[in-house]
Design an enzyme around this catalytic site. Structure first.
Site, PDB file in Angstrom:
ATOM      1  CE  LYS A   1      37.704 -31.082  68.046  1.00 53.95           C
ATOM      2  NZ  LYS A   1      36.804 -30.632  69.101  1.00 53.95           N
TER       3      LYS A   1
ATOM      4  CE  LYS B   1      41.909 -25.207  68.897  1.00 51.75           C
ATOM      5  NZ  LYS B   1      40.488 -25.101  68.981  1.00 51.75           N
TER       6      LYS B   1
ATOM      7  CE  LYS C   1      38.339 -27.419  77.612  1.00 53.13           C
ATOM      8  NZ  LYS C   1      36.889 -27.591  77.448  1.00 53.13           N
TER       9      LYS C   1
HETATM   10  P1  AMP Z   1      36.011 -25.202  74.929  1.00 56.02           P
HETATM   11  O1  AMP Z   1      36.312 -25.484  76.333  1.00 56.02           O
HETATM   12  O2  AMP Z   1      36.874 -25.922  73.960  1.00 56.02           O
HETATM   13  O3  AMP Z   1      34.553 -25.377  74.728  1.00 56.02           O
HETATM   14  O4  AMP Z   1      36.336 -23.664  74.685  1.00 56.02           O
HETATM   15  C1  AMP Z   1      35.799 -22.658  75.490  1.00 56.02           C
HETATM   16  C2  AMP Z   1      36.175 -21.307  74.950  1.00 56.02           C
HETATM   17  O5  AMP Z   1      37.600 -21.130  74.947  1.00 56.02           O
HETATM   18  C3  AMP Z   1      35.713 -21.029  73.515  1.00 56.02           C
HETATM   19  O6  AMP Z   1      35.158 -19.728  73.453  1.00 56.02           O
HETATM   20  C4  AMP Z   1      36.982 -21.084  72.707  1.00 56.02           C
HETATM   21  O7  AMP Z   1      36.940 -20.253  71.570  1.00 56.02           O
HETATM   22  C5  AMP Z   1      38.017 -20.587  73.707  1.00 56.02           C
HETATM   23  N1  AMP Z   1      39.370 -21.105  73.395  1.00 56.02           N
HETATM   24  C6  AMP Z   1      39.732 -22.403  73.266  1.00 56.02           C
HETATM   25  N2  AMP Z   1      41.046 -22.520  72.989  1.00 56.02           N
HETATM   26  C7  AMP Z   1      41.540 -21.251  72.945  1.00 56.02           C
HETATM   27  C8  AMP Z   1      42.854 -20.702  72.692  1.00 56.02           C
HETATM   28  N3  AMP Z   1      43.918 -21.473  72.458  1.00 56.02           N
HETATM   29  N4  AMP Z   1      42.982 -19.349  72.742  1.00 56.02           N
HETATM   30  C9  AMP Z   1      41.919 -18.555  72.986  1.00 56.02           C
HETATM   31  N5  AMP Z   1      40.669 -19.011  73.211  1.00 56.02           N
HETATM   32  C10 AMP Z   1      40.467 -20.340  73.202  1.00 56.02           C
END
Ligand code: AMP
Ligand code: TRP
Length: 329
Positions: free
Chosen positions: A112, A194, A197
């Site tokens: 980032k 991956k 968002k």
């Molecule tokens: P965040 O909304 O970015 O805070 O992520 C929330 C949760 O989603 C965290 O536990 C991340 O590890 C999981 N996560 C985010 N992107 C992915 C992905 N592409 N595959 C699986 N888990 C994900």
């Protein structure tokens, strides 16, 4: 006594099926077995610039998503990070325990901040320390997360062990819970990356609130690998990813999934996978609209009060051990 779990997600962007399959789905299935805390980490969100009005809205939207996913506020504690000021307080303390070098080595920070360290906030570097504080305040046993957070959890353990060594036993050392399938859902558009968002290519992600048409279109556009076989095969990441999504959405075994598509073409495979996703998300999407602002406020306020009692106890212990003593308390 039940063991504790703690996890959280940021109220930024839109949640996608990667967030759901990697994290939320497991929170729901673990919540009855553990004493559970699920946090909306709005202080993490501001490590990158956010529009204040949108952040406010997304904070409540994420609470709706937690509830619609099946997190039961009668069973689990749901709260907003900024409501429990102990998170920010412990983060300051742990900033003095964590090492610059270990923070600079975090791959998420490197990605980032690449080429722009003069322009990103210092919070991007100390982000994992705030995450460590979230976890350690609750004497957490298990942290259900996707693969991308594994390194941050290891740092949490290192910081907690260092603190315990230097000041005496204070924090429980938490374990990661990373699901065997679904911990890393890849982008539909670029299967080497991956699902994220913050991806500008919206075709790469299926969002939890996408309508049926959008899901079908994104799935049709999904990149595939050369060849025709529809099997779990790590050397063919695009098909492997779609088949993983299909498996988790249908609850079938790997063998059943492969058998289901034996001799079928990619077109058929994509249509059936899109249908499985649409069907899976339908009840969730119906439920998301159910909660009024008032109901959410009550759940979140109760959650914060419960969380604060536990968090304060840990923080008082930390201050006591370090000799941080004020004149008032
Ligand atoms: P965040 O909304 O970015 O805070 O992520 C929330 C949760 O989603 C965290 O536990 C991340 O590890 C999981 N996560 C985010 N992107 C992915 C992905 N592409 N595959 C699986 N888990 C994900
Ligand atoms: N850093 C996590 C993410 O971006 C979110 C998070 C913050 C978290 N605090 C946490 C996850 C504590 C688990 C436990 O996905």
């Amino acid at each position: 006594m039940k063991k504790r779990i703690f996890s959280g997600a940021q109220p930024t962007g839109s949640l996608h099926i990667g967030n759901y399959l990697g994290a939320l789905k497991n929170w729901v299935s673990l919540q009855n077995e553990f004493e559970s805390f699920f946090c909306i980490v709005n202080l993490h969100a501001i490590t990158l610039p956010q529009d204040p009005q949108i952040l406010k809205q997304k904070t409540l939207d994420l609470a709706r998503i937690y509830l619609a996913s099946g997190i039961d506020p009668e069973v689990s504690t749901i709260f907003i990070q900024s409501d429990v000021s102990e998170h920010a307080e412990l983060a300051w303390v742990l900033n003095c325990i964590a090492r610059m070098g270990e923070l600079e080595r975090m791959t998420q920070f490197k990605d980032k901040s690449k080429g722009k360290t003069e322009r990103v906030g210092a919070g991007l570097l100390t982000y994992p320390v705030l995450m460590a504080s979230d976890i350690l305040l609750y004497q957490t046993d298990l942290v259900p997360i996707g693969q991308d957070q594994k390194q941050h959890l290891e740092l949490t353990r290192d910081v907690a062990e260092r603190f315990n060594r230097d000041f005496g036993e204070t924090f429980k050392i938490p374990e990661a819970f990373i699901p065997p399938v679904g911990a890393k859902i890849q982008s539909l558009a670029e299967p080497a990356k991956k699902m994220s968002k913050s991806d500008e290519n919206l075709n790469g992600s299926i969002f939890l609130l996408d309508d049926a048409d959008t899901i079908t279109k994104k799935m049709k556009k999904a990149v595939t690998d050369s060849g025709t076989e529809i099997t779990f095969d790590n050397s063919r990441p695009a098909i492997n990813n779609l088949l993983t999504i299909y498996q988790l959405m249908t609850g079938k075994t790997a063998e059943e999934c492969e058998a289901n598509f034996a001799g079928k073409g990619y077109g058929h495979f994509k249509t059936e996978t899109a249908e499985a996703v649409i069907e899976y998300l339908r009840p969730f999407q119906d439920r998301v609209k159910n909660y009024t602002g008032e109901e959410l406020k009550i759940i979140l306020k109760n959650g914060a009060e419960k969380a604060k009692t536990i968090a304060r106890e840990t923080l008082n212990d930390v201050y006591e051990k370090m000799g941080i003593v004020g004149a008032i308390n």
